[in-house]
Every structure is written in structure tokens, then in C-alpha cells.
Motif scaffolding. Structure first.
Motif, short mmCIF file in Angstrom:
data_model
loop_
_atom_site.label_atom_id
_atom_site.label_comp_id
_atom_site.label_asym_id
_atom_site.label_seq_id
_atom_site.Cartn_x
_atom_site.Cartn_y
_atom_site.Cartn_z
N SER A 138 -8.00 28.41 -1.61
CA SER A 138 -7.52 28.06 -2.95
C SER A 138 -7.79 26.61 -3.35
CB SER A 138 -6.02 28.35 -3.07
OG SER A 138 -5.29 27.51 -2.19
N GLY A 139 -8.32 25.81 -2.44
CA GLY A 139 -8.60 24.42 -2.75
C GLY A 139 -8.39 23.55 -1.54
N GLY A 140 -8.03 22.29 -1.77
CA GLY A 140 -7.82 21.37 -0.68
C GLY A 140 -6.93 20.21 -1.09
N MET A 141 -6.75 19.27 -0.15
CA MET A 141 -5.87 18.14 -0.38
C MET A 141 -6.46 16.91 0.30
SD MET A 141 -1.81 17.95 0.47
CE MET A 141 -1.98 17.62 2.22
N VAL A 142 -6.30 15.77 -0.36
CA VAL A 142 -6.73 14.48 0.19
C VAL A 142 -5.56 13.53 0.07
CG1 VAL A 142 -8.38 12.58 0.02
CG2 VAL A 142 -9.11 14.91 -0.56
N ILE A 143 -5.31 12.74 1.10
CA ILE A 143 -4.28 11.70 1.03
C ILE A 143 -4.99 10.36 0.96
CG2 ILE A 143 -2.32 10.61 2.17
CD1 ILE A 143 -1.69 13.37 3.36
N TYR A 144 -4.74 9.67 -0.15
CA TYR A 144 -5.32 8.35 -0.39
C TYR A 144 -4.29 7.27 -0.13
CZ TYR A 144 -9.30 10.46 -2.83
OH TYR A 144 -10.43 11.19 -3.14
N MET B 98 0.85 -1.18 0.00
CA MET B 98 0.00 0.00 0.00
C MET B 98 0.89 1.23 0.00
SD MET B 98 -3.37 0.68 0.11
CE MET B 98 -4.02 -0.88 0.67
N SER B 99 0.56 2.18 -0.86
CA SER B 99 1.29 3.44 -0.95
C SER B 99 0.33 4.60 -0.71
CB SER B 99 1.92 3.59 -2.34
OG SER B 99 2.88 2.58 -2.56
N TYR B 100 0.90 5.77 -0.49
CA TYR B 100 0.11 6.97 -0.26
C TYR B 100 0.19 7.90 -1.46
CZ TYR B 100 -0.06 5.49 4.58
OH TYR B 100 -0.28 4.77 5.73
N TYR B 101 -0.92 8.57 -1.74
CA TYR B 101 -1.01 9.49 -2.88
C TYR B 101 -1.67 10.78 -2.43
CZ TYR B 101 0.22 5.28 -5.27
OH TYR B 101 0.90 4.15 -5.65
N VAL B 102 -1.01 11.89 -2.71
CA VAL B 102 -1.55 13.19 -2.38
C VAL B 102 -2.32 13.70 -3.60
CG1 VAL B 102 -0.98 15.59 -1.88
CG2 VAL B 102 0.28 13.75 -0.77
N VAL B 103 -3.56 14.09 -3.36
CA VAL B 103 -4.38 14.65 -4.42
C VAL B 103 -4.65 16.11 -4.07
CG1 VAL B 103 -6.59 14.55 -5.63
CG2 VAL B 103 -5.43 12.44 -4.99
N TYR B 104 -4.10 16.99 -4.90
CA TYR B 104 -4.31 18.42 -4.75
C TYR B 104 -5.53 18.80 -5.58
CZ TYR B 104 -3.46 23.40 -5.67
OH TYR B 104 -3.58 24.75 -5.81
N LEU B 105 -6.47 19.51 -4.96
CA LEU B 105 -7.73 19.87 -5.61
C LEU B 105 -7.84 21.40 -5.70
CD1 LEU B 105 -9.97 17.37 -3.62
CD2 LEU B 105 -9.27 17.14 -6.00
N PRO B 106 -7.17 22.01 -6.69
CA PRO B 106 -7.23 23.47 -6.81
C PRO B 106 -8.62 23.95 -7.21
CG PRO B 106 -6.10 22.55 -8.71
CD PRO B 106 -6.36 21.41 -7.76
N MET B 107 -9.01 25.07 -6.65
CA MET B 107 -10.32 25.67 -6.90
C MET B 107 -10.43 26.10 -8.37
SD MET B 107 -13.19 26.50 -5.38
CE MET B 107 -12.76 26.55 -3.64
N LYS B 108 -11.52 25.70 -9.01
CA LYS B 108 -11.84 26.15 -10.36
C LYS B 108 -13.11 26.98 -10.37
CE LYS B 108 -11.40 23.21 -13.79
NZ LYS B 108 -11.54 21.97 -14.56
N ASP B 109 -14.10 26.57 -9.56
CA ASP B 109 -15.39 27.23 -9.53
C ASP B 109 -15.89 27.23 -8.08
OD1 ASP B 109 -18.19 27.78 -9.60
OD2 ASP B 109 -18.30 27.07 -11.68
N GLU B 110 -15.74 28.38 -7.42
CA GLU B 110 -16.08 28.47 -5.99
C GLU B 110 -17.57 28.24 -5.73
OE1 GLU B 110 -15.33 31.45 -2.23
OE2 GLU B 110 -14.27 31.79 -4.11
N GLU B 111 -18.42 28.79 -6.57
CA GLU B 111 -19.86 28.62 -6.38
C GLU B 111 -20.27 27.16 -6.54
OE1 GLU B 111 -23.97 30.12 -8.48
OE2 GLU B 111 -22.28 31.51 -8.43
N LEU B 112 -19.75 26.51 -7.57
CA LEU B 112 -20.04 25.09 -7.77
C LEU B 112 -19.48 24.24 -6.63
CD1 LEU B 112 -21.32 22.93 -9.55
CD2 LEU B 112 -19.22 22.92 -10.93
N LYS C 212 -6.80 8.72 4.11
CA LYS C 212 -6.09 8.78 5.38
C LYS C 212 -6.10 10.17 5.99
CE LYS C 212 -5.23 4.50 5.26
NZ LYS C 212 -6.01 3.65 6.12
N ALA C 213 -6.26 11.21 5.17
CA ALA C 213 -6.32 12.59 5.66
C ALA C 213 -6.99 13.43 4.60
CB ALA C 213 -4.93 13.12 5.96
#
Length: 87
Positions: free
Chosen positions: A46-52, A1-15, A37-38
């Protein structure tokens, strides 16, 4: 099992605001499955991050693309393998 950081930059704040309940429900489901995991948003909005946790980059990407934020175009997605070191 490995970890992956997913950066989710904002494209449409209202959506993003509209999809937030669906996004959070998706993440809760992934937490129950052991895939997330986080998670969190950036204080500057500006967005968010998820660690899978996944067997491969492809597997993590397949899961992350199901996030309503990504599916519906509210957020971009950048994914990288993360060699984690926990204190």
C-alpha cells in the motif's frame, strides 16, 4: 533536530515500479546527508514510510517533496512531526 514521518501511500503502482531506482538513489543521498533515519515499504504493497530528521516541518517537507515518487505523482505524501522514543 526533530523527526518527521512521511507516509507515501500508493497512487500508481506501475509508475512506482518505474521510479523505484530513482527513489532509492534519492533516499541513499538523503541518508548520506543525515536527513533520513529510517525507510521501508509496507508488506501489503500500500505504500511506504520514511523518517526524516530536520530542523522544522517545513524543512522536512521541502526535502520529502523532492522524492521522485512524490514529484512525479506515483505516491501521495502525508507528513507529521514524530516525538520519538527509542528503547
Amino acid at each position: 533536530m526533530s523527526y518527521y514521518v512521511v507516509y507515501l501511500p500508493m497512487k500508481d503502482e506501475e509508475l512506482s515500479q518505474t521510479l523505484r531506482p530513482d527513489h532509492l538513489a534519492f533516499l541513499d543521498e538523503q541518508i548520506e546527508k543525515g536527513n533520513v533515519k529510517a525507510k521501508g515499504r509496507f508488506a501489503d504493497g500500500s505504500g511506504g514510510m520514511v523518517i526524516y530528521a530536520a530542523e522544522s516541518l517545513e524543512a522536512a517537507e521541502e526535502i520529502a517533496k523532492q522524492d521522485p515518487y512524490v514529484e512525479k505523482g506515483a505516491r501521495g505524501m502525508e507528513i507529521k512531526e514524530w516525538i520519538a522514543s527509542f528503547a
